[in-house]
Each structure stands twice: as structure tokens, then as C-alpha cells.
Design a protein around this motif. Structure first.
Motif, PDB file in Angstrom:
ATOM      1  N   UNK C  17       0.829  -1.216   0.000  1.00  0.00           N
ATOM      2  CA  UNK C  17       0.000   0.000   0.000  1.00  0.00           C
ATOM      3  C   UNK C  17       0.851   1.248   0.000  1.00  0.00           C
ATOM      4  N   UNK C  18       1.884   1.252   0.859  1.00  0.00           N
ATOM      5  CA  UNK C  18       2.766   2.427   0.893  1.00  0.00           C
ATOM      6  C   UNK C  18       3.426   2.626  -0.465  1.00  0.00           C
ATOM      7  N   UNK C  19       3.803   1.508  -1.083  1.00  0.00           N
ATOM      8  CA  UNK C  19       4.415   1.630  -2.418  1.00  0.00           C
ATOM      9  C   UNK C  19       3.466   2.279  -3.406  1.00  0.00           C
ATOM     10  N   UNK C  20       2.220   1.870  -3.381  1.00  0.00           N
ATOM     11  CA  UNK C  20       1.247   2.475  -4.299  1.00  0.00           C
ATOM     12  C   UNK C  20       1.186   3.981  -4.073  1.00  0.00           C
ATOM     13  N   UNK C  21       1.269   4.366  -2.781  1.00  0.00           N
ATOM     14  CA  UNK C  21       1.118   5.785  -2.484  1.00  0.00           C
ATOM     15  C   UNK C  21       2.382   6.577  -2.832  1.00  0.00           C
ATOM     16  N   UNK C  22       3.536   5.918  -2.759  1.00  0.00           N
ATOM     17  CA  UNK C  22       4.771   6.683  -2.903  1.00  0.00           C
ATOM     18  C   UNK C  22       5.303   6.708  -4.321  1.00  0.00           C
ATOM     19  N   UNK C  23       5.162   5.619  -5.041  1.00  0.00           N
ATOM     20  CA  UNK C  23       5.834   5.546  -6.346  1.00  0.00           C
ATOM     21  C   UNK C  23       5.016   6.228  -7.408  1.00  0.00           C
ATOM     22  N   UNK C  24       5.740   6.819  -8.365  1.00  0.00           N
ATOM     23  CA  UNK C  24       5.033   7.511  -9.440  1.00  0.00           C
ATOM     24  C   UNK C  24       5.062   6.762 -10.766  1.00  0.00           C
ATOM     25  N   UNK C  25       6.027   5.862 -10.907  1.00  0.00           N
ATOM     26  CA  UNK C  25       6.068   5.067 -12.130  1.00  0.00           C
ATOM     27  C   UNK C  25       4.878   4.109 -12.132  1.00  0.00           C
TER      28      UNK C  25
END
Lengths: 301, 638, 98
Positions: C17-25
Motif C-alpha cells: 500500500x505504501x508503495x502504491x502511495x509513494x511511487x510515481x512510475x
């Protein structure tokens, strides 16, 4: 005991790999990290008496889905690293707060529950020929309708992907004759000079020299040049280095310029490279004007 | 009630086609209006033919009516069910309505013929005749209808025709304004009439004249009858330009002169008198209403006479005179059956001599390049003898010169009023004296004295198509009164429709004005005429109106009627409108706009949440999911 | 052991979930989504063993099928977006806003 050891090893590996997936700058590394997580999970499935799922996890996820990811990564551009600057105010902070909060909440909720010892899969597969036949029986009897619906879903997905990825050709494909005509109407009918021509080395990263000893701009290999500039392997000859830098800056300026939508015209695409060549072949005046323009364009951004 | 009308209502004969009286002019109007420019060439002749056709039908109907026994002279001709179960539209042919029909079609036809000449230079002559025909049709519907609904339709129809014809030269702002003024002032009266009709319906359950007899009316309370009478009187005041709704008539002179003659002198403005006489059953049972009718009549006859004394515009002078004469008729109509015959008789003779004078005035204007200011006339007698002679005949008739039409009918009203109430009688006598003055002033200023013509004026006699109607009307002005009044001929003729008066209500019969009232009237009229000769005949008349005394200014300004209306009605109305607009803008709109602005502002701030960044949305989803999980745990732990 | 597996599953899910929120690619975001799906699958399989029936495994199987279809479509969409915008950043596709 064996299961406990396996679990702790794989848990550490998979969490580390998941963190790596989130925090690695390059998308390819992220993909590989994801692969590690999936393989770990496959083993954990196997440990938990789900051999069929473990196999499917490896075949479908690690084999097919991961390959798709990598394939698209290559299509989209493997060399573009994500910028680390967060553009949305407060997003990073709140994302971490929410993520940690959510994880803690779930972990606490699970931790608070006192589970009885696991029932194990023995009862479920008893009287059947193991896990796979038992699953098959479930799928093809009780869940046969859902199964059939998934087949429809898969077909739809395949069709959808084709439709989405399809590009309509709006003008006839350029024939050999068209290409030849365009080429000979252009400024450079001949092939581009290969790297290393007349140079002291014929390595691929060496631009060709013109008979008067100057660098032939058209022979510079962009990919290598960019790599060299980024990693600091610039040519020792300052004149060449400056020239390469100039070319790269010009490319960067062109990339930064707004892209005007999709251009489905392949002939034009095909000819674009030669258009660039025409630009390169311009006299020195053009180069100076480009120098003057570059800062302005940066300002414009 | 088993009326004689019902007995003969299905009889054949000419009365069976008397609907043609209305249909012919209506057809003419339709053809001329719908036919457009294609009918330009022959439209005026067609209009005249339709009007003459209606006249012919009226004459034949009249003759047939005369052939019946007096008590049978009342024919209902049902045409069709107008409102099923409530109102049948039909025609009522009785002595009263046929008298009107003859006047309308007869004088109307003469004026149609006159207009062929008068309007010959007007580009829109065909449209003019269409409106005239429309007017004739509506007026006939008004007087021939056998119930109040038909009467009201005709009432509104003549109002429309009057509006169209006053504003016929709509390119003149004054004409357009006058038309609107006439329409709006008539609205007030029309509402009175309408509410009166409603009251009649709710009280008696019928609107047919045949059902509303004296016996039926006597059953209602006197209060109701007074209310009905006053409401009908309000309608009559609007249409007949009686006080307090008189202000539109003087402005209505902006219309072409034949219109002034036909609508605003001879026929339409007398519709109020017709209404009062036709509704006699209510008025006779409500003495208060009757008294108000007589007071309105007397007040108007004096007001009109005073206005007429001061006007330099020949048409406005005649309009004041019309007001005054209708005041006499209203007075007569308010006196009950004793006055009806004189009121209607005066109405008919007035229709002749006033139309005669209006057409004469039109002839003069025609000769003087549409100049209307009498101060620019003078000494016209030698150049237009026929016009002058016919005009003078009309003049003698209106001032009540012995043995001419006006003498008999007006004297009849005055004597009856005197017999009824001395004050009313003497005021009517005073009005007659004023009539003598202002009409003499008009004649002397126009036809005698010195020339005060404009430089480019070349007066000439009008063509035969205009003079012949004048001559015919002049003949009517001479003899009609004696014919109607002598031997109570007209009173007896009308009696099946309006009833016979009690002998006690009747003044002493006389032939050559032996009564004191008649003598006083003659003396006052002579004095007025002499004074007028002294001021305007013998003396020099300034070509530009000099500054005048307060009284003259008062009269020139129409007794400040417009100023009064403006101060009492228009200004408060404007204030009310402004307050309403203010309240609407600030109050209602403020509330609505404020609400809208509040919602809009809130939305404008809230929409900033929609950044378009999918990660922001995902963040809120994660928060939501966390909240749901937290809530589940919390609930589960309880 | 069940608790351990479930906590691991929760951790992986939160990290995804954090990855979804942080990454832009977009592709990496998509991978994070896959990670979350896998975490769920782990929980299903764990519960299957805990309860001793096959339903959890069955659902995990269907999740995999759906995930495969989803990946196909999602990647096609990413490719199309990239083709038109020359960018795979999810922040660039922000035209649908106030």
C-alpha cells in the motif's frame, strides 16, 4: 521445526524484498524484487500444504506476469529512473503514516486472536488423491460456473489488451519506393558515417572524424554518449567532450518539449530520424542559435 | 318563464337570417385582414358593401318586427351552445336592440362611405376598413346578444377595434400612447363589468336577458342589486367615458376623424347607456345605484361641457361635447323607464348630429391640411358651404334649437330629471347653457369671423362621397327627434323591451316648450350663444391661445383628470413597483443568490480536493480502509 | 504458526500500500498492487490450513486468475498512456480534476 525455520527465513527475505520493491529507484530492480517476493510466497504456499498453488504461483506469477511486467518496462523505457522529489505536498508523510497505521492495526488485530492449532489439510483431502485432485473436484463441481466465468474473463482480457494496444493505420504503409524517394530527397542519401571512421580507434563509442580531423556529429552514438556523460567516462579530448555534451543537451531540450499527442503515422515516425540528421547537418550558425535557445527553453519550463 | 320570445324563437322569416347582420361585417374584416395587399384595390368598396349589407338586414328585420304585435316584438334567435349547460349564444331582436342596430349600421355605413373619400390618400385604407368592419361586427354583437356573455364579447371586441383605430396612425407616438391609454382605462371598467356579470351569475344562475326580468331581480336583496348596479355602472363608465374614467376619450381623438365620429361619438361610447338600460331590471330595484347613475351623468355632463368650453382643438372640443351629451343620456338612463326612451332617443339623435359634426370637422380638417386648431380657421363658410350648413344644422340640433332633433330628446331628459329631482334638473339646465356657449364658440371660430388660416392653406369643399353622408346625417339631425318623441312614439315602441313608466313619473306633456325648465333652458342657451358671439364672433380671435384665467386653464387641462390619475394611481403604482422590484432584487434574489453563492463558494473550495493525482485518491482510500478496519475491531471488541 | 503467517501477510500488504502511495512510475505502482494481492493470497492459504478446508486455496486460485487478467489489461492501458503522453508517471495523468 522445519516449517518454522523456513518461515522465518522466507519472511525476512520477502519483507526485505518488498521494501526493496518499494524503495529501489530503478523499475527493473523493483520487478526483480517482486519476483523474489513471489518465489518466497510460492515456497510458503508449498509449506502450507498447497502444492498446486505453489506451482501456479511460480508458473503464472513469476513466469507469466513478471515477464509481462519486464516486457512492458522495456517498452516504456528501462533507462528512466524515477525522480525522488515528491511533488504532492504531504503525500510522503501521510502515506507512511497510513501505511504503518494500517499494517500495525492488522498485525495487532491478528496478534490479539488466539488461534487453535491449525486443522491441517489432511481432513480436506482425505479420501482423495491428494491436493490437486481435491482442488479439481471442488473447481469442476461446486465452482464450475465461476470457473467458466473466469474463462470468459480471460478471453475478454486478451481481446481488451489487443484492442487497447492496437493502433489503426491511417495511411498506407510506406513502400520501398517511398522510403527511397524520401531518403534521396533528403540531405544525406548515403548511410551515416560509422563510428570510429578515420579515428585512432574504431570503438563504438568513438565518433567518426571528417577528413579535416573534426568530429562528425552524425556519428555520435547517443545511448553510449549519454551513458558516458552520466558515469563520467567522457572522452579525454575536451573538444570532443564539449561536442558530445552539446548534442546531448540538444536532445534533452527536444525531449523536454511538450509532446503533441499521439502520432500514429508510421511513415512520419520512420522519417523522423532522418529529419534529425538534417538538423545535425546544419552549418555552424544553426549550432550557435541552438546554444542561445537552450537556456530560454529551460526558462520556459 | 314562458316568454313570448320563446314562442317565436323557432319562427322562420327574415329574423332567421338576422345573424347575417353580425356575420357580414365580420366576414368583411376577415377578408380584408387575411387577404392582405391583394385586396387593396377593392377593399374599401368591399367594406362599404358589407356594412350596407348589414344595414339592409337590419332594416328588413326592423320592418318585420314592426309587422308584429307590440307584445310579440321580442325574438330570441338561438345560434349555438356557447358553454354547454350554461350559456347559449344567441341574438335578441327587440325594439331596443334593433334601434341600436339601425343606428350602428346606418350611421356606420354613412361613415364607411365618407371614409372612402377621407382616407383616399392613406396607404393603409384597406386595413382601416377592415378595422371599421370589425368594429361594426363587434358592436352589433354587443347590442344583439341575448345574454351578458355575448354582450361582454362584443364589449371587448369594440374595445379592441377602438384600440386598433385610435392607434391607426401608430407612427405617431401620441396616437400609440392614446390607444394604450384608452385600452388601459377601459380595463378598469371591463373588470367592473366582468365582476358584475359574475355576481349576476352567482346570484341568479343565468345570464340571459330573458331570464333576468323585473320579477326575478326583485327576489335578490337590495344590497346585492346595488352592488351589481354599481359594478355594471363601472363598466359603463369605462366604455362611455363617464367620470371618473373619462380621461381616455379626449386623447382618443388621435384616431382618424371617421373613427372619432363612429366609435367615439355615435356608437361605442354609448354602449354604457345601452348596458344601463338593458340592465334596467337591476337598477330599478336598486334606487341607490340609480342615484349614483344620475349623479355620474350630471357630473360628467358638466365636466364635459366645461372642457368643451376651453378646447381650441376642434376634435377635442367635440369630444368634450360627446362626454357631456353621454352624461345627459346616463342621467336619463338613471331615471328609470321614464328616462329610458329619452336617453335612447337622445342617443340616436346624438348619434346623427354628433357624427354629422365630427364628419364636418373632418371635412374642414381635410380642407385645411389636417389643421385642428380652431384659432387657425375662421371665415370658412363661404368656401365650404355644404360642410358649413350641415355642421350648423348639427350645431342647432345639439344646443336644442326648437323643433330640431336635440331639442326634443334633451328637453325630454331635462324635464324628466326636473320632475324627478330639482337639483339634477337645474344642473342639467346649466349644462345645456354651457352647451349653447361652447358649440356656438366652435361654429363662430370655424366658419365666421376673420381668416386666420395658415399661409399654405387653400380650403375647398370636400368631394361628393364625403358631403353626401353629411347631408343625410343633417337631415336626420333635423327631423329625427320630432319623429321619435312626438306622441311618445319611441317610448311606446321601446316599451316591450324596457317597460312603460308610471304616469306619475312622467312630466307634463308639452309641445312647444311651455314648461319652466324648457324656458329656462332656452334662455340659458340663447345667453350662452350670445356670449359666444360677443367673444368669438364679433371680436377678434387671437391666432395663438392667450394666457387664460385659472378656470380656463383648469378646463384646458381636462379638469386635471390626467394629473389626478397620475398622482393617485400612476405614482403610487410606480412606487409600489419599485418597492416590489427592490424587494425582489434584494430580498428574494438576495436569498436565492446568496444560497447559490454559498453553495458555489463551498463547492469551489471543496473541488480543490479533486487534484487529479491518483495517489491522493489512493491515500484517502487507504485511510478509509484503515478506518473501516479500526471500526470493525472496535465493534468486535465490545 | 497461523498468527505468524497472517502478520507477514499484513506487513506485505501494508508495504504494498505504501508503495502504491509513494511511487510515481505506473508500472511500479502496478507491481505494488500485485504485491498486495499476493499478501491476500497468503492470508487465504493460511486460513485454508487453519480451517482445514479447500475454500481458501480455491479463492486464492481465482484471485490469481483475475490478477492475470488484470495485469494484461492494466499493462495495455499503461502502454497506451505511455504512447500518447510519452510518460509512465501517474502524476502526469491528472487532467481529470477540478
Amino acid at each position: 521445526m522445519g516449517e518454522t525455520i523456513t518461515f522465518w527465513v522466507l519472511a525476512v527475505v520477502s519483507v526485505a524484498a518488498a521494501l526493496g520493491l518499494v524503495f529501489s529507484r530503478k523499475a527493473v530492480y523493483s520487478a526483480l524484487m517482486l519476483g523474489v517476493v513471489m518465489l518466497s510466497l510460492a515456497v510458503l504456499y508449498a509449506v502450507q500444504d498447497a502444492p498446486f498453488l505453489a506451482a501456479v504461483q511460480i508458473i503464472v506469477y513469476t513466469g507469466a506476469v513478471m515477464m509481462l511486467f519486464l516486457f512492458v518496462l522495456m517498452l516504456v523505457g528501462v533507462d528512466s529512473a524515477d525522480s525522488l522529489v515528491e511533488t504532492i505536498r504531504g503525500q510522503r508523510f501521510w502515506a507512511i503514516v497510513a501505511g504503518l497505521g494500517f499494517g500495525l492495526l492488522l498485525a495487532l488485530a491478528v496478534g490479539n486472536v488466539a488461534f487453535s492449532p491449525a486443522a491441517g489439510m489432511g481432513r480436506a483431502v482425505s479420501g482423495r488423491d491428494g491436493n490437486v485432485p481435491a482442488l479439481a473436484e471442488e473447481i469442476f463441481t461446486r465452482h464450475v460456473f465461476a470457473f467458466e466465468v473466469t474463462s470468459a474473463l480471460l478471453i475478454t482480457a486478451a481481446l481488451g489488451a489487443m484492442v487497447l494496444a492496437h493502433r489503426e493505420r491511417v495511411r498506407p504503409k510506406a513502400t520501398q519506393r517511398d522510403l527511397a524517394r524520401t531518403r534521396f530527397a533528403g540531405p544525406q542519401p548515403s548511410p551515416l558515417p560509422g563510428p570510429g571512421t578515420y579515428a585512432l580507434h574504431n570503438a563504438i563509442d568513438m565518433p567518426a572524424l571528417l577528413p579535416d580531423g573534426t568530429v562528425a556529429v552524425t556519428s555520435i552514438n547517443r545511448v553510449l554518449a549519454r551513458h558516458e556523460m552520466e558515469e563520467g567516462y567522457a572522452p579525454t579530448d575536451p573538444e570532443k567532450a564539449a561536442l558530445i555534451k552539446q548534442v546531448l543537451e540538444k536532445d534533452a531540450a527536444r525531449d523536454a518539449a511538450p509532446v503533441e499527442g499521439d502520432k500514429p503515422i508510421q511513415v512520419k515516425d520512420a522519417l523522423q530520424d532522418e529529419g534529425e540528421l538534417r538538423d545535425e547537418g546544419e552549418p555552424q550558425a544553426g549550432t550557435t542559435s541552438r546554444k542561445e535557445n537552450a537556456p530560454q527553453e529551460e526558462d520556459g519550463k | 318563464m314562458q316568454s313570448p320570445a320563446e314562442i317565436v324563437s323557432h319562427a322562420g322569416g327574415v329574423t332567421g337570417v338576422s345573424w347575417l347582420m353580425i356575420a357580414l361585417p365580420l366576414f368583411g374584416a376577415a377578408v380584408l385582414l387575411l387577404g392582405g395587399r391583394r385586396t387593396n384595390a377593392w377593399g374599401h368598396f368591399f367594406g362599404v358593401a358589407m356594412s350596407l349589407g348589414a344595414f339592409a338586414v337590419a332594416v328588413v328585420t326592423f320592418v318585420e318586427l314592426l309587422g308584429l304585435q307590440p307584445e310579440q316584438r321580442r325574438r330570441d334567435i338561438g345560434l349555438f351552445e356557447f358553454i354547454p349547460g350554461m350559456v347559449d349564444l344567441g341574438m335578441l331582436i327587440d325594439p331596443l336592440s334593433i334601434s341600436f342596430a339601425l343606428l350602428i349600421t346606418g350611421v356606420g355605413s354613412l361613415i364607411h362611405i365618407y371614409s372612402v373619400g377621407y382616407m383616399s390618400h392613406d396607404r393603409d385604407r384597406r386595413r382601416f376598413f377592415a378595422y371599421l368592419n370589425l368594429f361594426v361586427a363587434a358592436m352589433l354583437l354587443l347590442v344583439l346578444s341575448d345574454n351578458y356573455i355575448g354582450l361582454f364579447i362584443g364589449w371587448e371586441g369594440v374595445g379592441l377595434a377602438s384600440y386598433l383605430l385610435i392607434g391607426f396612425w401608430q407612427h405617431k407616438p401620441s396616437a400609440a400612447t392614446a390607444a394604450q391609454k384608452a385600452f388601459i382605462v377601459n380595463r378598469v371598467g371591463d373588470f367592473g363589468l366582468l365582476i358584475g356579470i359574475f355576481t349576476i351569475w352567482t346570484t341568479f344562475g343565468s345570464l340571459a336577458f330573458a331570464d333576468l326580468t323585473h320579477e326575478v331581480a326583485g327576489q335578490a336583496s337590495e344590497g346585492t342589486l346595488t352592488a351589481i348596479g354599481l359594478l355594471l355602472l363601472l363598466g359603463a363608465c369605462g366604455k362611455s367615458a363617464q367620470l371618473p374614467l373619462q380621461s381616455w376619450l379626449l386623447d382618443a381623438m388621435e384616431g382618424p376623424t371617421p373613427v372619432s365620429a363612429l366609435i367615439h361619438a355615435a356608437t361605442m361610447v354609448t354602449a354604457g347607456v345601452y348596458l344601463v338600460v338593458r340592465s334596467g331590471a337591476f337598477f330599478e330595484a336598486a334606487p341607490t345605484a340609480q342615484l349614483v347613475v344620475t349623479i355620474v351623468g350630471v357630473a360628467t355632463l358638466l365636466a364635459g361641457a366645461i372642457i368643451g368650453c376651453a378646447k381650441d382643438d376642434i376634435k377635442k372640443g367635440l369630444a368634450g361635447s360627446t362626454m357631456s351629451q353621454i352624461g345627459y343620456m346616463m342621467l336619463g338612463a338613471g331615471l328609470g323607464p321614464a328616462g329610458y326612451a329619452f336617453a335612447i332617443g337622445h342617443l340616436i339623435t346624438h348619434g346623427f348630429f354628433k357624427a354629422n359634426m365630427f364628419l364636418g370637422a373632418g371635412s374642414v380638417m381635410h380642407a385645411m391640411n389636417d389643421e385642428v386648431d380652431m384659432r387657425r380657421y375662421g371665415a370658412l363658410f363661404p368656401v365650404m358651404k355644404i360642410t358649413a350648413v350641415t355642421f350648423i344644422v348639427g350645431y342647432l340640433a345639439i344646443i336644442g334649437f326648437p323643433l330640431l332633433s336635440g331639442y326634443y330628446t334633451k328637453e325630454g331628459i331635462i324635464e324628466t330629471a326636473m320632475h324627478h329631482n330639482q337639483i339634477l334638473g337645474w344642473l342639467a339646465v346649466l349644462g345645456a347653457g354651457l352647451t349653447g356657449f361652447y358649440m356656438s364658440r366652435m361654429v363662430f371660430m370655424t366658419f365666421f369671423g376673420k381668416k386666420r388660416w395658415a399661409d399654405d392653406a387653400h380650403p375647398h369643399e370636400s368631394p361628393a362621397v364625403m358631403t353626401w353622408p353629411l347631408i343625410i346625417l343633417a337631415i336626420g339631425s333635423i327631423g329625427l327627434g320630432a319623429f321619435l318623441v312626438l306622441g311618445n312614439r319611441f317610448m311606446n315602441f321601446l316599451s316591450p323591451a324596457v317597460g312603460l313608466p308610471q304616469p306619475a313619473d312622467m312630466p307634463e306633456p308639452h309641445v312647444f316648450g311651455v314648461g319652466t325648465a324648457a324656458l329656462a333652458t332656452l334662455a340659458l342657451v340663447a345667453a350662452g350663444a350670445a356670449f359666444a358671439w360677443f367673444r368669438y364672433g364679433a371680436a377678434e380671435v387671437p391666432a395663438v391661445a392667450p394666457r387664460a384665467s385659472f378656470l380656463t386653464t383648469f378646463a384646458r387641462r381636462d379638469l386635471y383628470g390626467d394629473a389626478l390619475n397620475e398622482a393617485l394611481l400612476m405614482r403610487p403604482g410606480q412606487w409600489l413597483t419599485r418597492i416590489a422590484v427592490f424587494f425582489d432584487n434584494r430580498g428574494v434574489d438576495g436569498l436565492v443568490n446568496g444560497l447559490a453563492a454559498g453553495i458555489g463558494g463551498t463547492s469551489g473550495r471543496l473541488r480543490r480536493v479533486q487534484t487529479g493525482f491518483v495517489r491522493s485518491y489512493a491515500l484517502s482510500i487507504l485511510f478509509g480502509a484503515a478506518a473501516v478496519v479500526g471500526a470493525l475491531l472496535y465493534v468486535g471488541n465490545i | 504458526m497461523t498468527t505468524h503467517y497472517l502478520v507477514l501477510s499484513a506487513l506485505l500488504f501494508a508495504i504494498g500500500g505504501v508503495g502504491v502511495l509513494l511511487r510515481r512510475n505506473a508500472i511500479v505502482v502496478f507491481m505494488c498492487v500485485e504485491l498486495m494481492l499476493n499478501a491476500c493470497n497468503l492470508a487465504f492459504v493460511t486460513f485454508a490450513r487453519q480451517h482445514g478446508n479447500l475454500d481458501g486455496q480455491l479463492i486464492a486460485f481465482f484471485v490469481m486468475v483475475v490478477a492475470a487478467a488484470e495485469v494484461v489489461i492494466g499493462l495495455a492501458i499503461i502502454v497506451m498512456i505511455f504512447r500518447t503522453r510519452r510518460s509512465a508517471s501517474v502524476d502526469n495523468a491528472n487532467l481529470l480534476k477540478y
